[in-house]
Every structure is written in C-alpha cells, then in structure tokens.
Design a protein around this motif. Structure first.
Motif, PDB file in Angstrom:
ATOM      1  N   GLU A   1       0.825  -1.211   0.000  1.00 14.09           N
ATOM      2  CA  GLU A   1       0.000   0.000   0.000  1.00 14.09           C
ATOM      3  C   GLU A   1       0.862   1.266   0.000  1.00 14.09           C
TER       4      GLU A   1
ATOM      5  N   ILE B   1       5.282 -12.809  12.798  1.00 15.82           N
ATOM      6  CA  ILE B   1       4.152 -11.917  12.533  1.00 15.82           C
ATOM      7  C   ILE B   1       4.281 -10.611  13.321  1.00 15.82           C
TER       8      ILE B   1
ATOM      9  N   ASN C   1       5.624  -7.679  11.404  1.00 16.85           N
ATOM     10  CA  ASN C   1       4.858  -7.199  10.243  1.00 16.85           C
ATOM     11  C   ASN C   1       5.073  -5.697  10.049  1.00 16.85           C
TER      12      ASN C   1
ATOM     13  N   GLY D   1       0.220 -17.323   4.620  1.00  9.13           N
ATOM     14  CA  GLY D   1      -0.336 -16.425   5.624  1.00  9.13           C
ATOM     15  C   GLY D   1       0.479 -15.162   5.850  1.00  9.13           C
TER      16      GLY D   1
ATOM     17  N   PRO E   1       2.211 -11.460   5.011  1.00  2.97           N
ATOM     18  CA  PRO E   1       1.650 -10.280   4.352  1.00  2.97           C
ATOM     19  C   PRO E   1       2.189 -10.081   2.932  1.00  2.97           C
TER      20      PRO E   1
ATOM     21  N   GLU F   1      -0.800 -11.311  -0.388  1.00  2.00           N
ATOM     22  CA  GLU F   1      -0.904 -11.818   0.982  1.00  2.00           C
ATOM     23  C   GLU F   1      -1.085 -13.339   0.920  1.00  2.00           C
TER      24      GLU F   1
HETATM   25  C1  LIG Z   1       0.422  -6.864   8.193  1.00  2.00           C
HETATM   26  O1  LIG Z   1       0.167  -5.463   8.228  1.00  2.00           O
HETATM   27  C2  LIG Z   1      -0.670  -4.991   7.188  1.00  2.00           C
HETATM   28  C3  LIG Z   1      -0.785  -3.487   7.334  1.00  2.00           C
HETATM   29  O2  LIG Z   1       0.467  -2.915   7.092  1.00  2.00           O
HETATM   30  C4  LIG Z   1      -2.025  -5.642   7.261  1.00  2.00           C
HETATM   31  O3  LIG Z   1      -2.806  -5.234   6.153  1.00  2.00           O
HETATM   32  C5  LIG Z   1      -1.842  -7.143   7.201  1.00  2.00           C
HETATM   33  O4  LIG Z   1      -3.081  -7.786   7.367  1.00  2.00           O
HETATM   34  C6  LIG Z   1      -0.883  -7.627   8.281  1.00  2.00           C
HETATM   35  N1  LIG Z   1      -0.652  -9.046   8.047  1.00  2.00           N
HETATM   36  C7  LIG Z   1      -0.649  -9.929   9.030  1.00  2.00           C
HETATM   37  C8  LIG Z   1      -0.457 -11.334   8.614  1.00  2.00           C
HETATM   38  O5  LIG Z   1      -0.776  -9.598  10.187  1.00  2.00           O
END
Ligand SMILES: *[C@@H]1O[C@H](CO)[C@@H](O)[C@H](O)[C@H]1NC(C)=O
Ligand SMILES: *[C@@H]1O[C@H](CO)[C@@H](O)[C@H](O)[C@H]1NC(C)=O
Ligand SMILES: *[C@@H]1O[C@H](CO)[C@@H](O)[C@H](O)[C@H]1NC(C)=O
Ligand SMILES: *[C@@H]1O[C@H](CO)[C@@H](O)[C@H](O)[C@H]1NC(C)=O
Ligand SMILES: *[C@@H]1O[C@H](CO)[C@@H](O)[C@H](O)[C@H]1NC(C)=O
Ligand SMILES: *[C@@H]1O[C@H](CO)[C@@H](O)[C@H](O)[C@H]1NC(C)=O
Ligand SMILES: *[C@@H]1O[C@H](CO)[C@@H](O)[C@H](O)[C@H]1NC(C)=O
Length: 679
Positions: free
Chosen positions: A112, A146, A149, A181, A183, A320
């Motif tokens: 994003e 995670i 992230n 799983g 990101p 993702e």
């Molecule tokens: C990681 O962070 C992003 C936002 O930056 C979010 O959209 C995403 O769902 C997160 N992924 C996980 C696996 O937590």
C-alpha cells in the motif's frame, strides 16, 4: 593457540587437520578457552545450543580460514567484515563500518506504500553446517515473525558461506522463503555488495574490452553532477588523467549471459578480487537482462534481481499469503595474485579461466542446503527449432543461434518480465539444435527467439521437467508474425538498437573507455545529440535512399525547448508505391527495443489526423538515460487498410508524444511494412 587480533581476544579452533587447515575462529568477549581444539569445538557447539535457552555468550565474529584466505563475519548478522589474502590484512573498505563492507540487501515496500525500504537481512542465529578437511559451511539465518509485520521484509533468509580446501576464495548463497499467511510485499532488488579498499583497488575489469583505471568516490563527490543523478563529470580527480571524463555506474552494465566474471585488480601487491557467477538460473528476465557489475567505490556487485533496464514491470509482487522459495547463488568470490614483477592484467586472464572452471562444475556438488539441487536430481530437454516464414522461404529453415529457454509458464514473451522463478537458457547452434541441461524439476513454458527474426516463440504445452529425466522435442517450428511479403524494412530484428546511428558523444562528456569502442552507445548524453543533428526538422527516412546505419538515430528522444521544457518529436518514413495500393490490409510491424514513459502514435499520410494507432503510455526501462541499447521488447502489428495509402509517395508519421524530460523516448528494434496477403 595463535593470537590473531591485537585489541580483541581471538582464539583459533583448528578442525580436522589433514591435508588442509580449515579453521574457525570465534571471538568471545571476556571469555577464553585454552583446551585442545576438538574439545573446545564440542564445548562451543553445546554452548551454542544452550545459548538459545538462556546461557549468554557474546560472540561477535566468526572466522573461516583455509590457509589461503581468511574471511571474517559479523555474528550473528552474517556480514563479511574482513577478507585477508596474500598479505593484505583486509581487502574490504576498512574505513567503513563493519556492516558496510560485504552484505546482502533487499529493496522492498509494503504494497500500500510507495516508499521503499532497504533490509540488510541481518541474521539472528549462527550455525556450523559442515566442517571437515575438505569443506567448511556456515549459516546465518533471519526468521520472520508476525510481530515484525511492517518493520522488516517478510522473508526467512538463510545466508550461507562455504570455504573449500585449497580454494582461493569462498562461495556465498542464500535461500529466501515466504510462508503461507504472510503479508503482501513488493521487492525490487536483491543483491550482494562488496566494498573494497580504495587505496588498493583502482583498476576494474568487466569484460575483455571494458577495463580501466577508475575514479574514487571522493573524485565523484568533488565532480559536477550531470543531468542524470548517477553521472558525474570528474572535474578534479586525484588521478589527473581522469579529469574531464564522465563516470556513471550504468556505463559498466552487462547482459546476464555475459555477466559471469567481473571485479578489481590491486597493483600493489598484484591481487584480484572477482565475483564469478557460474549460472544465470537464479537471475530474472532472461539472458539479455542487463544489470550493474562493478563500479566506482570500489564496489563489486552480484545482482540477483532488479528493475534496472526493465522498470516496475519486473518488480516482484507477492500477494498476501503467497508462499515462495528460491535459492540465490552460489556465486564465488575468487581471489588471485601474481608476483610483483608480473603483469597484473594476467589476473583477469586467470579469473576468466577460473570462471570457466566454475561454469564447468555447475551445478556444484558441495552446497549443503537441502534447497540446493544437485545434478542427479535435475533434468534436461533438447530439440531442434525451425522457422516457417512462408513469404521468405518455401521450406522450413533452421532457427540458427536461437535463444531457447525454460521459464515460469506464461504468455508468449512473458519471460522478460518474470522475476520469481528460475530460468534456464541456452543458445542453439546454427542448425537450431539446442540442449538445456541441469534444469530444476518443475513446470515451465519453453520460449525462444531467433536473432534476425521478428517476435517470440512459445511451445504450446507446459513442459514438466522431472528429476533425472531427459526430454527431447524432435522438431519445433516457430512461425513468426507474417501476413504478406515485405515491402520494406528498417533495422535488424534482434531486440537491440545497436545497428542504428549512434552519434559521437560531446568531447566534454566522454568516458575514454568507449572511444573507438564497439559499444559507443554507453557514452553519456547521446540523447542530447539528436537536436544537434536535427536542429530544425525532425528525422525523415526515405526508403530505398537512406541507410538505417547512418540515417536512423538510435533513439526517438524528446527535443529540448529554449525555456527548459521538452517537445515531442515526429519522425517520418517516406516510401513510394509504384502502383495503386493492393486491396486488403497492409501490415506495419513495429518492434521496439526500449520505451520510457512514452507513447508512440502512428499516422498515415496526414500528420494532423487522429492517430491510426497508438501504443498508449508504455515503458519504464530507462535505457536511454542508462546507456543501454535496449530495455524490454515490445512488438505491435498494425493493420493498415489500403485506403490509407496512395500510388506514389506515402508518409508514415511516428510521433513520440510524451515530452516532460530528456530521458523519455523509444528505441526501435525493427520496422517492417508487409503487403496484403497474396492469394
Ligand atoms: C500486516 O500489516 C498490514 C498493514 O500494514 C495488514 O494489512 C496485514 O493484514 C498484516 N498481516 C498480518 C499477517 O498480520
Ligand atoms: C590441497 O593442495 C595440496 C597441494 O596441491 C594437495 O596436496 C592436497 O591434497 C589438497 N587438498 C585437498 C583437500 O584437495
Ligand atoms: C505440474 O503440472 C502438473 C499438471 O498440471 C501438476 O499436476 C503438477 O503438480 C505440477 N508440478 C509442479 C511442480 O508444479
Ligand atoms: C539426453 O539424451 C540425449 C539423447 O539420448 C543424449 O545425447 C544426452 O547426452 C542426454 N543428456 C543428458 C543430460 O542426459
Ligand atoms: C516554452 O517554449 C515553447 C516554444 O518553444 C512554448 O510553446 C511554451 O509555451 C513555453 N513554455 C513555457 C512554460 O514558457
Ligand atoms: C483490415 O483491418 C481492419 C482493422 O483491423 C479489420 O477490421 C478488417 O477486417 C481488415 N480487413 C481485411 C480484409 O483483413
Ligand atoms: C488530415 O486530418 C485532418 C483531421 O482529421 C483533416 O481535417 C484534414 O482534412 C486531413 N487532411 C487531408 C489532406 O486529408
């Protein structure tokens, strides 16, 4: 116990000493061991295990030594911080921070966000993988969780280094992995960087005819920045012979197929530092993808993936949850030396010999990672490629010297934008016979193109390469795009603009290396020469009278306007039809070798009419600014109703309509007008 550091306490642990001395060094802060070697090792291994469950050991360095070369790593980060060889205590840039000498990095972004991040892939865990009298292999791993992230690139990375007995150098490779799983992420660049000592390494060699004494970083900083940021005019270099020259790292790019060895030579003492890449399987985008090699710094790079000469089309985008795994390397960091009375250029010859040796050994039989696949688990495919071009030849002709490759299943030509998988390319012989060996098991498409023939070939079916298998495709036939006989053509269909007119550079903006050199296109600022050569009127090319080698400028660039703006340009191709146009459609084949923020519009016999055809806005390969003679390949086939043409003189107008800056434009590969199909 041999003491090798003066300020730090370092102790040598010698292992399995028979024919060779493979040695591991550890640095313990405030901790020392004086016990027989083997027992110490076992005790360290145990502590290593226990350290993860709470025992504190501060281990800052790991050292590998085979008696020829000693390499020091940060621990557990896994950066190369020292390379001792031939009496030089450290070949790397000792004035830099330890973390800024020999490292891997990844350019990445959250999907994003536009902003880019650089991750140096610092390991958090060190392991000894193998140690015997023949081989030492160590691993530095980084494990993503995670909770990280957004803060670090979502990858598990296992950086490996190998040292072999009697090998004057070492090997580096890494496994990159994403799990279910995780990101989404974008990655634009993966590479290894080595920064060498400026006081030693001043002579660079990237090929037989691209070698020179290089300026220093300081020379660049004192110099005058030119229109494109990487390019500098050396106004006050320490070596006065370089004064007045241009330096730009992109002038030393190579195509993957040619980028197997490059590096630096120190003359005092004569020592060579080389990066040898024995296979291109882990690189992206096919055999003619261009990338950086070595450049002023002194820096030597191993580029695994990048958007250079391709643009964002080649960036890796992971959705993702998208799982992925790939092994990059091994590449070899090879060191050589000769006695002071010998010509230090022989080091280049020796490096090339060593490169041949490494290529011959590929795939290596020594990396210990389960993810590296040995020769016996790979497969091969061979065959013969023919061409059917019915308006040129009645019979099939050989697809001589075709580039033939396996890459991820995809559309025709998709290999040039493919960056996640492995690719396996070869060049056919003059009869079109090809053999692609050492292919990793998996599903691929088989792609090809033939120098001198327009377009791209793709085999209809998915090719499944099985472990240990040997496939043969007896005879495959490429039918290049063709609707009717050639009326005229401009250029050679070979995905490059090298056959067109390359102007002389400005005498004040030269890189002397490219004076009287077949790769004149690597000079800086050639785009500006267009307006000098065509000051009032844009280029016109008359079929039958003009010669594309002299009369077709290598790039259709913008024109500088007096007030700092840029103007679009329109080129004309003039040709004569002896008779009334034939009924049916003529076909214009328009093959581009490069495009940068461009839109090419085509009009027939009326410059102000609505464009008959437009490419739309295309291209981000930046090959004009970066002195490449091609970027990505674009092929358009345009129906030209005979009602647009006349008996007598006809004009085709090619307008590159986007004109904000001097680096926009297209390079043509080949233009052809075909008559309507003959009945
Ligand atoms: C990681 O962070 C992003 C936002 O930056 C979010 O959209 C995403 O769902 C997160 N992924 C996980 C696996 O937590
Ligand atoms: C290393 O080279 C020496 C001298 O050439 C040789 O005797 C020895 O066997 C070699 N060691 C290995 C493990 O190849
Ligand atoms: C290759 O394709 C076949 C058939 O589509 C499929 O069954 C198989 O799982 C694929 N193999 C790999 C390694 O992707
Ligand atoms: C594959 O088969 C061909 C023909 O039988 C043979 O010439 C070639 O050596 C084989 N290649 C491999 C890699 O086994
Ligand atoms: C710049 O000059 C061109 C003519 O050369 C003119 O068309 C244009 O309007 C001028 N642009 C500006 C911003 O003054
Ligand atoms: C000629 O090209 C036009 C535009 O692509 C197409 O609509 C037409 O069918 C073609 N005519 C013939 C005879 O192929
Ligand atoms: C060229 O096209 C323009 C715009 O459609 C039109 O006004 C003009 O008449 C055309 N000129 C010729 C010679 O057909």
């Amino acid at each position: 116990m041999e003491k090798i550091g003066s300020s730090r306490r370092q102790y040598r642990l010698a292992l399995g000493l028979s024919a060779m001395v493979v040695v591991l060094f550890f640095v313990f802060s405030g901790f020392s061991v004086k016990t027989p070697v083997r027992r110490v090792l076992r005790s360290i291994s145990r502590r290593e295990l226990r350290s993860s469950t709470g025992i504190k050991l501060i281990r800052r360095q790991v050292v590998m030594d085979n008696g020829l070369v000693r390499v020091t790593f940060s621990n557990p980060g896994g950066d190369v911080i020292g390379i001792k060889y031939n009496g030089i205590d450290n070949l790397l840039a000792i004035d830099n921070e330890e973390s800024n000498r020999g490292y891997w990095d990844v350019v990445w972004n959250k999907p994003e966000e536009k902003s880019i991040n650089i991750d140096r892939l610092q390991g958090t865990r060190f392991q000894i993988i193998k140690e015997d009298h023949k081989q030492l292999e160590i691993s530095f791993t980084k494990t993503w969780r995670i909770s990280m992230n957004g803060t670090t690139v979502p990858l598990n990375v296992d950086k490996r280094y190998i040292m072999l007995a009697n090998y004057s150098g070492f090997y580096a490779y890494a496994t990159f992995e994403r799990l279910d799983g995780w990101p989404a992420v974008g990655m634009d660049q993966i590479r290894i960087v080595y920064k060498l000592r400026q006081d030693k390494f001043q002579f660079m060699s990237v090929s037989d005819d691209r070698q020179r004494v290089m300026p220093t970083i300081g020379d660049r900083e004192k110099g005058e920045k030119l229109a494109y940021p990487e390019a500098v005019l050396l106004t006050n270099p320490t070596n006065s012979e370089l004064r007045g020259e241009v330096d730009d790292k992109y002038q030393y790019s190579s195509e993957s197929k040619d980028n197997k060895v490059h590096g630096w030579i120190s003359s005092d003492p004569p020592v060579g530092f080389w990066i040898i890449t024995p296979s291109s399987e882990f690189r992206t985008a096919g055999p003619i993808k261009q990338d950086l090699t070595s450049h002023a710094g002194p820096i030597a790079l191993s580029m695994f993936t990048s958007t250079h000469y391709a643009g964002k089309d080649l960036g890796m985008e992971f959705k993702e949850g998208e799982a992925w795994k790939k092994v990059y390397g091994p590449v070899s960091i090879y060191l050589n030396s000769v006695s002071a009375d010998k010509d230090s250029l022989t080091l280049w010859e020796n490096a090339k010999d060593q490169m041949q040796e490494e290529v011959g050994q590929w795939p290596y039989n020594f990396p210990q990672s389960e993810d590296f696949v040995y020769a016996d688990k790979r497969g091969s495919i061979g065959g013969q490629l023919f061409i059917r071009d019915r308006y040129m030849h009645n019979k099939l002709i050989w697809g001589g010297f075709a580039y033939v490759g396996l890459a991820a299943p995809g559309d025709v030509g998709s290999w040039q934008k493919e960056s996640k998988g492995y690719q396996f390319w070869t060049q056919a012989d003059k009869r079109g016979y090809f053999s692609i060996t050492n292919v990793l098991p998996g599903n691929y498409s088989l792609y090809a193109w033939v120098p001198g023939v327009i377009g791209d070939y793709k085999y209809n079916d998915i090719i499944t390469i099985q472990s240990g298998s040997n496939m043969t495709l007896d005879r495959i036939v490429y039918e290049p795009p063709r609707n009717g006989p050639t009326l005229w053509e401009i250029g050679i269909p070979d995905r490059s603009a090298a056959e067109f007119y390359i102007p002389d550079p400005y005498p004040t903006l030269m890189n002397e290396l490219y004076n009287n050199h077949p790769e004149k296109f690597r000079q800086y600022g050639l785009w500006e020469r267009y307006a000098d050569l065509y000051p009032n009127k844009d280029l016109t090319y008359t079929v039958g009278a003009d010669d594309y080698r002299k009369d077709w400028f290598f790039a259709q660039v913008t024109r500088s306007a007096a007030n700092g703006t840029y103007k679009a340009t329109t080129w004309q191709v003039i040709f004569t039809l002896e008779n009334e146009p034939e009924t049916g459609n003529y076909t214009l084949r328009l093959a581009l070798a490069s495009a940068t923020d461009s839109e090419l519009q085509v009009r027939f016999n009326n410059e102000t009419a609505k464009a008959h055809f437009t490419t739309g806005l295309i291209g981000k390969d930046n090959a004009i600014a970066r002195h490449g003679i091609h970027g990505l390949y674009w092929l358009y086939s345009i129906d030209v109703p005979s009602s647009l043409l006349f008996k007598g003189e006809n004009k085709i107008y090619f307008t590159q309509s986007r004109s904000i800056n001097p680096f926009q434009g297209v390079m043509y590969d080949y233009v052809r007008l075909e008559r309507p199909p003959q009945t």
